[in-house]
Structures are given as C-alpha cells and as structure tokens.
Design an enzyme around this catalytic site. Structure first.
Site, PDB file in Angstrom:
ATOM      1  N   GLU A 171      -6.638   8.140 -10.225  1.00 46.55           N
ATOM      2  CA  GLU A 171      -5.267   8.633 -10.106  1.00 46.55           C
ATOM      3  C   GLU A 171      -4.758   9.162 -11.452  1.00 46.55           C
ATOM      4  OE1 GLU A 171      -2.756   5.706  -8.218  1.00 46.55           O
ATOM      5  OE2 GLU A 171      -3.372   6.386  -6.248  1.00 46.55           O
ATOM      6  N   GLU A 203      -7.706   6.258  -0.749  1.00 47.27           N
ATOM      7  CA  GLU A 203      -6.955   5.001  -0.681  1.00 47.27           C
ATOM      8  C   GLU A 203      -5.799   5.149   0.294  1.00 47.27           C
ATOM      9  OE1 GLU A 203      -5.200   3.590  -4.289  1.00 47.27           O
ATOM     10  OE2 GLU A 203      -6.939   4.108  -5.488  1.00 47.27           O
TER      11      GLU A 203
END
Ligand code: GLA
Length: 711
Positions: free
Chosen positions: A161, A318
């Site tokens: 991320e 995710e």
C-alpha cells in the site's frame, strides 16, 4: 496510461490456469512453528491457493545492518509449496526496522508542520530518501536472489500500500526532489512563476532553491503549489515502485510484479490510472465504509479498479472477512456479506479474492481486525463462511480470464479534478468529488443500468452516455475531447463546478463553465453555494443542496429541463440540455443526491436510448455486472437488498450461488449451488449473489451515439 498496461497474470505452479485466486496476507512470523502446520491444513480445507508473505518482515529478515535470517522464510515457503499453496512474495520493505531508523533518522518523514513522523507504527520512511532507498533496494535484491527460483513464487508484491501513511512528506529530501520535479515540468522559473500565479501575494521566485513543499503557512498556501506537490508526491512513489520493480524484473523476468493499490480510500493521494502501466497486473485493497451507500461504494471501487486495469482481470489483494480495527466503530459483517462483497469484486473483473489476513493476530494494533481464521478458531461461523466462499470460487473457475463487459454509459472519474476541486479557499468547503460521483453511480444502480467508472483519459467515443460530475479541472485539450464526443453524437452530462480551471488551476475567464459554455449553451456569472441545511426547490419535486448556479441560457437550442422555484435563483434554469445534431450536452447545477438524480438520469438516459438490461422486477433490487469470454457470458446478479429476490425472466445455467441453497420461491431445481442444475427460476438469497452462465449475445454494432434502442 491504462491503455499501455502490460498485463501478465500469475502462472500457477501446477499449470492450472483456470482457477481464481483465494487467500490472504499471511504473517507466520507472528506465530510459533507448530501453528504453521495447522495453518496449511486449514488453508487446504478452505481452498486457499495463494498467500501474500513477508509484507512486514524486514526486522525478522535483517535483524541488524549486517545480519540476515532467511531460514524461517525458506521453511514456510517450502511448507506452502508442499501443500500446493502459491506465494505472492512481498519485498518486505514496507516498514523499516528499528536499527535502520536509529542509525539513519534522516529517513523519517516530516509533516507539514515540520514534525518528525517517528517509528512505532509502520511505513515511517520518506519516499524520496536516498538512504532509505539504498537499504530497501539491498533487501529487494537479497529477496530476488534468494527466492527468484523458488517453485512457490508466482508474483512479487512491491512494498505494501505505497503511500498509505507516508504519501505527503515535507522533509528536506522531499524539497530537493520536488524542485527537480518542477524543473522537469516547467524548464525555467518564468514558466513556473506563470503556472503558479506568483504575481499574487508577492510570491515570485528568483531561484529554484527558494521553492519549498507547501509547509504550514500563515494562510492559504498557493493552490498550484499544493496541486503540483500532490502530483509530485504521486510521482515520487511511482518512481519508488519503479526502482523496486526494475530489480525484480531483471532478476526474474517471468514473475509478474504488482503492488496493492488503495483505489477507494476517499483521499486523492495516488494517481492509480497513471500507475497502472507500471504493474504487470493491477491489485487493489478494499474496505467497506459503513453507511447507506456502502454496497454501492464497493461496486463503484471495484468498477473503477477494473477500468484502471484497462478492463483486464485484476487481483483483490485485501478486503475483510468482518470488522476492521481502524474505523470509529468497527461493524461486523452481516450474514451473507462476506461472500457478497467478495463476489461483487469478481463480478467487476477480479480473478483473485484475498483478505487481510489469514489468522487474526493475538497481539499488536490489529488484533481486533477480522481474519479468515478468527480468535475463536476453526470452529466458528467465520471460518465456515470462508470455506464456503472457497467452494463457491472453485465453481466459478470458468470465469477466470474473462473480461468485464463494457457498459454503454460511463462516469468519468478524473484524478486531477478530484485533487484540485477539494483544495481550500473554494466557494464551499463542503464539495466532495468522490461523493458526487458515487451519487450518480448509486442512481444508475437504482435504475438497473450498468455503467463503467473510467479515467478521463479513456477513449470517450466508446460510450453512448458520459457523466462527468464536478469536472472542475478541464484543460483545453480535455474540453476539445468533450466537444468532439458530443459532436460525434455522444450524450454528455456534466454538473456544477465543472470546467472551472485549467491544468494550472487558473480560472477560465468570460463566465463559467469556461470551455464548455458553448457546448452547453449556458453562461454562469456567479456561483450560489448554499449554507448547511439550506435547500433550493426545483420543478418536478426535486430538491437541491450545497450549490446553485446563476445560469443564463445563451443559446436558442438549450432546453430547460428544470428550473429553480425557490431561493436566489428562483425562476432561473437549474437543469439544461442542448442538442447538437445526434448528440447532446446536459448540465445539472445543484446537488440532488442519489435519490434526486434517479428521475433526472432516467430522462437523460431514455433520450440517449440507454436502458436497463435487467427484467423490470429486478431493477434496483439487483446489481448486474457481466463478464465475457469466447462464447460465454457470466451474469453476476448481486442482491442489493436484505430480502430474497425471485430470479425470474432470465435464462442461463446457474453456475454458482452464494450463499448456497437459494431456491426459495417457485419449485426450481435446487442444486445446492453445484452448478449442474441447468436453467431454472429461483431466488437470490438475501444479500446473496447468483451467477448465470449464458451463451454470448453478440456485441451490438456501434451505431452513431445515442441512436440505438434500449435492450
Ligand atoms: C491495509 C494494510 C494491511 C492491514 C489492513 C487493515 O490494507 O495493507 O496491512 O493493515 O489495512 O485493514
């Protein structure tokens, strides 16, 4: 741009390409060795075929500056491989270890007030730090060397991320890199001074070294400086992504490289449409944001991700099985939502469904974040739902590799407008670009009309209807593209706060919306934002909030579809449309919210000949997304309600259902979701999803825009 995305998907170790990915982030370093055996046993039981490994393992892999410990990772890689589980291996650079920040505190980011972001959490590194880069890339090199030929390795996961916590760094490293970026963009100071409008407030620069990131200032910092800093910050992280990727690609040219995007954070930090060409396949993380439009937002985000990926399959890296730990109140998912959320991503092109994380942590900041194996263990509804989802995904194997079918309508979601429209010192601080776009999407869902959410750079002519909400930043080139689109027969719908500034955030002069005035046949002399709680009534029972425009109709061909009945603009046009040959350009000058937009949109879509592909009884209650492959079409029918919805009027083989056994109304064959039941009527369970396998209906030939009839 999206069109250049080099798409390379995972090659599964057993050659079984016809499978959807299913798995999670796996953090075995948090658990003793004996738990690993139980983990792989349960992974097999659930149907897990891939895990992301080593995301936060730097301190474990390199305990000190000159010592390495790969043994544990060797063992878990071997164990996973022996159990048929593939690995998306992280480069482990996401969170620098204490020895590094202690010896090199100069890698720590700085906020706009000059405060150091200390270690203690994660991702405390400057994207532009040469020292961080040197150490991180040494780790990437070591990982590539050690695991490049490991048979479990199927993909590289760069960092994690990128920009989640460190996108805006105001340090000296950032200042230096920002100056370099500006020199490249503008070439000379004169051009920069012009672009930044520095004649205002005595800001003219006479040397590059005077330029700083927009740190805490006495009052509103220069808006173009802020806008460029955000562009630079996205580019700086993209550059870092490239640095890791180069090492990985040169060591293992056959292993695809990706990183997990955060398309739906609601914060316009990273320009992912611009990053997409730098990954071999797009991966995204999504977390539900509770609220009345939570489901719509999930679909919106998945849809946007698919179009950032150029319509090619993407990887849901995710999402959560249940509650997260970082919202003010962390709501559990209701029965059915785990599968429905997962399958909505698949409906929009995801070929892998993964979660954060495999086993719920017993310690650390995320111990109350849900996982596939909860604190309660395998004897839990959560693990049973996970296993059921694994089973459903196996039934969906034929969907693998299929493309999301393009819709006839699209919403333009423009990163530059998002960033620029929400800066300070604007007519209202309440404008929310993401929300306005989402409202249009919700209205489309309510009407049962499929739509794509696309970056502005997309080929516009593919769509019969283009909705461009809040297109605040519009370049001359962008305006030209919209003009060409309408003159070629396209139907454009745009809204308040569109066409206001150019690429430098300089106002278009002569009346709003600058370069769209002629196309729309209107001119706005002054904005009329509304105070909190104030409304403006329109014809047809519509109510506007947030904004109004003082519109003058300037062209005889402009129709007024609705006028203001109350407030400062009473008697003036509120919604207009101007036809141009076969095309049209409509303008909505106030915030109607998703319910208010429904009738407006219905009228505009009907005029453009675009309608729902769903039987009437399903419209609004069910979301439709279509994937297609060769001779097959897969219709994903997502129940948007908490009631069973009879699935009548649609033929096709029921490939899968989630949850299973949904035959609730009319005696169709219940095959328990095994997929061999053939054509039947049935119901989609509350919060359920049905997937129909149908013969391919040929793509309709493109007539000039808007002349096709509703299917
Ligand atoms: C992000 C991170 C994960 C985890 C989750 C929790 O997506 O990538 O490591 O922190 O959030 O929701």
């Amino acid at each position: 741009m999206t069109e250049n995305t080099t798409h390379r998907w995972i090659r599964w170790p057993d050659g079984g390409q016809q499978q959807l990915g299913f798995g999670a982030d796996y953090n075995p370093e948090q658990w003793p060795r004996e738990v690993w055996d139980e983990d792989v046993r349960l992974m097999r039981e659930a149907g897990v075929n891939i895990v992301s490994l080593a995301i936060f393992s730097w301190a474990r892999l390199q305990p000190t500056a000159d010592s390495w410990d790969f043994g544990w990772l060797d063992r878990i890689m071997d164990l996973l491989h022996a159990n048929g589980i593939a690995v998306d291996l992280a480069t482990a650079t996401a969170s620098p270890p204490p020895w590094l920040t202690a010896t090199h505190p100069e890698i720590l980011p700085m906020d706009r007030e000059g405060r150091v972001i200390w270690p203690g959490g994660r991702q405390h590194w400057r994207p532009t730090s040469p020292v961080f880069r040197e150490h991180a890339l040494a780790l990437v090199t070591a990982m590539a060397k050690r695991y490049g030929t490991h048979p479990a390795l199927v993909a590289w996961h760069v960092n994690n991320e990128l920009g989640c916590h460190n996108v805006y760094d105001y340090s000296e490293d950032a200042a230096l890199a920002f100056r370099g970026w500006l020199q490249h963009r503008y070439g000379n100071l004169e051009a920069l001074n012009h672009a930044w409008g520095t004649a205002f407030w005595s800001q003219t620069y006479s040397g590059w070294e005077q330029i700083l990131p927009p740190r805490l200032a006495a009052t509103h910092p220069n808006p173009t400086q802020q806008l460029d800093f955000k562009r630079f910050s996205s580019d700086a992280l993209k550059d870092y992504l490239r640095a890791e990727s180069e090492i990985l690609r040169s060591a293992t040219p056959d292993v695809p490289v990706t990183t997990n995007f955060m398309v739906s954070t609601g914060i316009p930090a990273m320009d992912y449409a611009d990053w997409a060409a730098d990954v071999d396949f797009v991966a995204n993380d999504h977390y539900v944001r509770p609220g009345p439009q939570a489901m719509d937002e999930l679909s919106f985000s998945a849809n946007r991700t698919s179009n950032i990926a150029g319509g090619k399959p993407w990887f849901l890296m995710e999402h959560s099985t249940g509650a997260v730990n970082w919202q003010p109140i962390n709501l559990a998912k209701k029965p059915g939502e785990l599968a429905r959320d997962s399958l909505t991503h698949v409906a929009h092109g995801a070929d892998a469904v993964c979660f954060f994380q495999w086993r719920q942590s017993s310690r650390g900041a995320e111990k109350f974040h849900s996982a596939m194996v909860p604190h309660a263990g395998e004897d839990s509804d959560m693990f049973r739902s996970v296993t059921e989802l694994g089973h459903t995904l196996k039934q969906l194997a034929p969907v693998t590799g299929s493309r999301r079918r393009r819709a006839r309508a699209a919403i333009i979601f423009d990163w530059n407008s998002w960033v620029a429209s929400e800066q300070d010192s604007h007519p209202t601080s309440r404008f929310n670009y993401h929300q306005e776009a989402l409202d249009w999407y919700s209205a489309l869902l309510a009407l049962g009309v499929r739509a794509d959410v696309v970056p502005f750079e997309t080929e516009l002519g593919q769509y019969d209807v283009l909705i461009a909400p809040g297109l605040y930043l519009l370049t001359a080139d962008g305006a030209g593209r919209l003009n060409d689109y309408v003159h070629a027969g396209g139907h454009l719908v745009t809204t308040y706060f569109s066409g206001i500034v150019n690429e430098h955030d300089h106002a278009w002069l002569g009346g709003y919306p600058g370069p769209l005035r002629e196309l729309l046949g209107i001119r706005i002399q002054e904005f009329g934002p509304l105070a909190d709680g104030d409304t403006a009534e329109l014809d047809h029972g519509l109510t506007g909030t947030l904004w109004t425009d003082r519109i003058d109709v300037t062209d005889g061909a402009t129709e007024v579809l609705a006028s203001y009945k109350t407030g400062d603009q009473a008697g003036r046009a509120a919604i207009t449309r101007r036809r141009t040959g076969e095309g049209s350009a409509a303008y909505v000058s106030t915030r109607l919210g998703h319910h208010g937009l429904e009738p407006v949109l219905a009228q505009l879509l009907a005029a453009a000949g675009v309608g729902s592909e769903l039987p009437e009884a399903l419209r609004g209650r069910v979301e439709l997304a279509i994937r297609e492959n060769g001779d097959s079409e897969f219709w994903f029918l997502v129940n948007r309600t908490a009631d069973a919805v009879p699935l009548a009027g649609l033929d096709g083989q029921r490939l899968a259902d989630a949850p299973v056994s949904t035959d609730m109304n009319d005696g169709g064959t219940n095959d328990g979701g095994t997929g061999d039941g053939g054509t039947r009527d049935g119901a989609i369970a509350p919060r359920g999803v049905a997937i129909l396998h149908r013969g391919r209906t040929p793509e309709r030939p493109r007539a000039p825009h808007g002349t096709e009839s509703t299917r």
